[in-house]
Write a protein that holds these residues in place. Structure first.
Motif: not given
Length: 60
Positions: A24-30, A33
């Protein structure tokens, strides 16, 4: 997982197989980072995570 052990594991030149999956995009970005802040590629960190999990399973 310490950064020195992660780098040592990543220096091994072993046969490898490509693994593709989606996050999911949120986990990918986290995760992206975290990797940037800690000086790792996402592939390095994922490889270490999988190796840690399989080693733990093998050592039970």
């Amino acid at each position: 997982m310490g950064t020195s052990s992660l780098r040592a594991t990543m220096s091994r030149d072993e046969g490898k197989q490509l693994l593709k999956f989606r996050l999911p995009m949120n986990e990918y970005v986290q995760f992206q980072t975290w990797c940037q802040r800690n000086g790792f590629t996402m592939a390095q960190a994922l490889r270490e995570l999988v190796m840690t999990v399989t080693d733990r399973t093998r050592n039970k």
